[in-house]
Design a protein around this motif. Structure first.
Motif, PDB file in Angstrom:
ATOM      1  N   UNK A  94      -3.421  10.512   8.286  1.00  0.00           N
ATOM      2  CA  UNK A  94      -3.781  10.735   6.877  1.00  0.00           C
ATOM      3  C   UNK A  94      -4.514  12.053   6.769  1.00  0.00           C
ATOM      4  N   UNK A 140       1.886   6.234  -6.075  1.00  0.00           N
ATOM      5  CA  UNK A 140       2.869   6.650  -5.089  1.00  0.00           C
ATOM      6  C   UNK A 140       2.086   7.047  -3.845  1.00  0.00           C
ATOM      7  N   UNK A 141       2.410   6.436  -2.744  1.00  0.00           N
ATOM      8  CA  UNK A 141       1.614   6.601  -1.534  1.00  0.00           C
ATOM      9  C   UNK A 141       1.986   7.876  -0.794  1.00  0.00           C
ATOM     10  N   UNK A 142       1.042   8.770  -0.675  1.00  0.00           N
ATOM     11  CA  UNK A 142       1.208   9.970   0.131  1.00  0.00           C
ATOM     12  C   UNK A 142       0.224   9.918   1.284  1.00  0.00           C
ATOM     13  N   UNK A 143      -0.189  11.097   1.780  1.00  0.00           N
ATOM     14  CA  UNK A 143      -1.095  11.081   2.935  1.00  0.00           C
ATOM     15  C   UNK A 143      -2.523  10.623   2.634  1.00  0.00           C
ATOM     16  N   UNK A 148      -3.487   3.204   0.940  1.00  0.00           N
ATOM     17  CA  UNK A 148      -2.900   2.583   2.135  1.00  0.00           C
ATOM     18  C   UNK A 148      -3.883   1.570   2.721  1.00  0.00           C
ATOM     19  N   UNK A 151      -3.936  -1.578   0.841  1.00  0.00           N
ATOM     20  CA  UNK A 151      -2.806  -2.435   1.217  1.00  0.00           C
ATOM     21  C   UNK A 151      -3.186  -3.281   2.431  1.00  0.00           C
ATOM     22  N   UNK A 161       0.480  -8.250  -2.620  1.00  0.00           N
ATOM     23  CA  UNK A 161       0.359  -6.813  -2.860  1.00  0.00           C
ATOM     24  C   UNK A 161       1.618  -6.313  -3.561  1.00  0.00           C
ATOM     25  N   UNK A 162       1.406  -5.692  -4.722  1.00  0.00           N
ATOM     26  CA  UNK A 162       2.530  -5.186  -5.505  1.00  0.00           C
ATOM     27  C   UNK A 162       2.434  -3.665  -5.563  1.00  0.00           C
ATOM     28  N   UNK A 163       3.338  -2.967  -4.875  1.00  0.00           N
ATOM     29  CA  UNK A 163       3.267  -1.507  -4.887  1.00  0.00           C
ATOM     30  C   UNK A 163       3.966  -0.949  -6.118  1.00  0.00           C
ATOM     31  N   UNK A 164       3.229  -0.216  -6.943  1.00  0.00           N
ATOM     32  CA  UNK A 164       3.773   0.215  -8.233  1.00  0.00           C
ATOM     33  C   UNK A 164       4.155   1.688  -8.292  1.00  0.00           C
ATOM     34  N   UNK A 165       4.358   2.317  -7.144  1.00  0.00           N
ATOM     35  CA  UNK A 165       4.698   3.745  -7.137  1.00  0.00           C
ATOM     36  C   UNK A 165       6.099   4.006  -7.650  1.00  0.00           C
ATOM     37  N   UNK A 166       6.419   5.300  -7.765  1.00  0.00           N
ATOM     38  CA  UNK A 166       7.788   5.695  -8.088  1.00  0.00           C
ATOM     39  C   UNK A 166       8.262   5.293  -9.471  1.00  0.00           C
ATOM     40  N   UNK A 167       7.355   5.178 -10.432  1.00  0.00           N
ATOM     41  CA  UNK A 167       7.752   4.865 -11.807  1.00  0.00           C
ATOM     42  C   UNK A 167       6.701   5.420 -12.748  1.00  0.00           C
TER      43      UNK A 167
END
Lengths: 432, 432
Positions: A94, A140-143, A148, A151, A161-167
């Protein structure tokens, strides 16, 4: 009261200190002779792991500054000399957001990543989350490490756990509604942004059964007016959490919210020092947080000058935890303070005053020092049906009353200031 | 040769089948009476778990279609009736990309999520990755399961996982270079997109010590011309992997790449059926993959009609694995085929022909059925120094020779076709 590890959290202080000393000794033994960065630092002051016996011995150890970690990284690219094991022992990479200068890279071993998960287990359980919760993490998970690690915390307490990235933001609101989300982990800024988009789109936030918001990544949940705003728009309870990539997730609010965050003292040793004299401040006074982590053997920090300003409160909390507290959470940063017309100004204090005006949707503060005195100017973006004169007056008077400064206030069109998903940047310095 | 679980991967077939039967019996016992969806399906055909003794008993179990899973979800919102445990037993939520219709939501328990990690352990170890690799995963993580599962796989083999989300393509290239990335997991489309951006920006891909690319999420690494292109531009070896959110990560290439992917038969039972008669196809013939997963008790699929077209190859592979193979990987989908002028056309076959022309940077295929015969038209975007006449001729002749069709080829300006990070959509149907 919900705990993550009850026996640890309610341990008598003596036992807690004994645990800290044991963990510290064990860590020093593991890193000494292996971790080049800390071996050099400890050797330079003649401290050997076997000579560490009490918390009083801490002051014999050298302080660590961020610039040293950055330097240690550039000495041996790409990961630096603050590593205890061979590279193949690490499994997570990271880095800090790096908005100011070189990003600091950090590595975790399976053990230390498990430790990060535990640290977040304390945070999530502290806010009352259980395996019955559906936790939405909108990013949206980056470095960046924070989400993270959240999570991993959700994994520890077995929440869904509901990942809500990319929208986009509206799609996220719909997903939260469809899935019956009960909890969310995000920045305070993004909690407000979601509410703003809901308002714009005619989306009824009450359709989401959210009861808990855990804020991280920036101040806000500890700024009373901002916290109140988040709790009002979401009709949910808002919890503060603080940590940093190079340190760990170190403090959290319990359900009683006794005006501050508990320090996860089983995993960290904290000291509060005067940032100039580097001597401990008297009990109850504000100073710089100096922190040692106890579970990240692969990338340790010992007596790290965090730059965070805190007040230590060791009084018992009704929640039963023996962990001490940061009164009001992290109050600001040593490098944040600006002097305007002889008055110390902290961004968090200004934010608290601006947010008191309920019709302020977004704002930006600029401190310019183009004359000797300095100027504080504030751009305000108001909600659509706001009364502009009243808003201007509310903010102007709050700043004058509390800070004895007359700000220049400008009303700007709705939607003209930047919106942020990650760390917000609402405080600017202008030198010319 | 590197294995993830050597004793399982090299198990004699008899023992492997015994393992499959045991796992199947154990799963049936766990879900029967608890999982409403499968209890109903099994009861309807009078099959009790205790009556399952051999792989031959499989054909007594009912097939499962995707539409049934979607229906089971809408019957009991938000998560549906294909759940074996109470909701609090689940800790991961994902959903299919949902480009066609309602997204299918899937839940995982800690056990089944660990199983996903194992499935990806086979994939990564199969491609030769070890704890010495630095694995770059370039995407922003949303609800799509694939790359989250890759993260779990990296955890299993202890490779260094580098999350590259939240930044643009050029920033990702720089990060990969700075960190000395040795492996990458992404869609084939994005592997090509990274190379295209490198070319545009004067970034030298050879500065990244990448030796392995694991492609997932869409076909490509099994399309010979596309695979060759990826391997050429990256000077790295490209590995195919297939799986699906509702099934699991089921097949992978070993380092010998014997023209196909190994099926992780310790975790899945596969059948290949004629999609119309639903009878097994003869050995070596193409049919629809019908798959049963053996490690996802919380969200099982039994005899699932995947829609994927495969050819089963049970010949021994020199890598020593006893796992059977899909000859050429997943060859297409039952619902992909289009009939143009009486000729069966599969998108993957057309892609393979178009990619044979090295100067094609991007393309889009449209099949229009506005007359009885149908038309195949192809838009080509060429690299900057390409010879347009030669490119047009290469593609035209390849399509005519291999498919006996005359395509309408249009050259479009560089950069005018969409670029994709996730599942690419290059094949369009136009009905009017």
């Amino acid at each position: 009261m919900k705990y993550f590890k009850e026996s640890v959290e309610t341990m008598p202080r003596k036992a807690l200190e004994k645990l800290q000393i044991e963990k510290m000794r064990s860590m020093l033994r593991q890193i000494y002779g292996r971790n080049r960065f800390y071996t050099d630092k400890l050797s330079a002051v003649g401290v050997h792991p076997e000579s560490f016996h009490t918390l009083g011995d801490l002051k014999r150890l050298p302080l660590t500054e961020k610039i040293e970690l950055v330097q240690a990284q550039s000495d041996i690219l790409p990961f630096g000399s603050n590593t205890t094991f061979e590279e193949s022992a690490y499994h997570r990479f990271h880095q800090t957001s790096g908005t100011t200068g070189t990003p600091l890279r950090v590595l975790d071993t399976p053990d230390s990543w498990d430790w990060w998960g535990d640290c977040w287990g304390f945070v999530l359980a502290g806010a009352g989350l259980t395996k019955n919760d559906r936790l939405f993490i909108p990013f949206s998970f980056g470095p960046f490490i924070g989400f993270w690690a959240a999570v991993e915390g959700a994994r520890k307490i077995n929440a869904l756990m509901i990942p809500g990235g990319g929208r986009d933001t509206l799609q996220r609101l719909h997903l939260m509604k469809e899935l019956g989300t009960t909890a969310m982990c995000c920045t305070p800024t993004y909690a407000l942004r979601l509410a703003e988009v809901a308002q714009e789109s005619g989306f009824d936030l009450n359709k989401i059964p959210l009861k808990t918001i855990i804020n991280a990544g920036e101040p806000g949940a500890n700024i009373p007016a901002t916290k109140a705003r988040i709790e009002l728009v979401w009709n949910a309870k808002c919890y503060d959490h603080a940590g940093a990539s190079e340190i760990g997730a170190h403090s959290f609010e319990c359900e009683l919210q006794p005006n501050g965050t508990h320090i996860t003292e089983s995993e960290f040793i904290v000291e509060v020092l005067n940032p100039e004299t580097l001597e401990p401040v008297p009990a109850g006074e504000q100073g710089e947080l100096v922190i040692t982590n106890l579970g990240r053997i692969g990338y340790p920090v010992i007596r790290y000058r965090s730059g965070d300003l805190v007040i230590l409160n060791e009084q018992a909390c009704a929640c039963g935890r023996s962990f001490a507290r940061f009164e009001g959470g992290v109050l600001g940063r040593t490098d944040d303070m600006v002097v305007v017309r002889g008055i110390n100004v902290f961004p968090s204090a200004v934010e608290n005053l601006v947010r008191r005006c309920e019709t302020v949707e977004e704002f930006r503060i600029t401190v310019s020092t183009n004359n000797e005195m300095g100027n504080l100017s504030i751009e305000l973006e108001l909600s659509k049906n706001a009364n502009p004169d009243s808003a201007r007056k509310t903010v102007d008077q709050a700043i004058q009353n509390e800070l004895s400064l007359r700000p220049e206030i400008t009303l700007v069109p709705y939607g003209s200031l930047p919106r942020f998903e990650m760390k917000a940047k609402r405080f600017h310095l202008k030198d010319n």
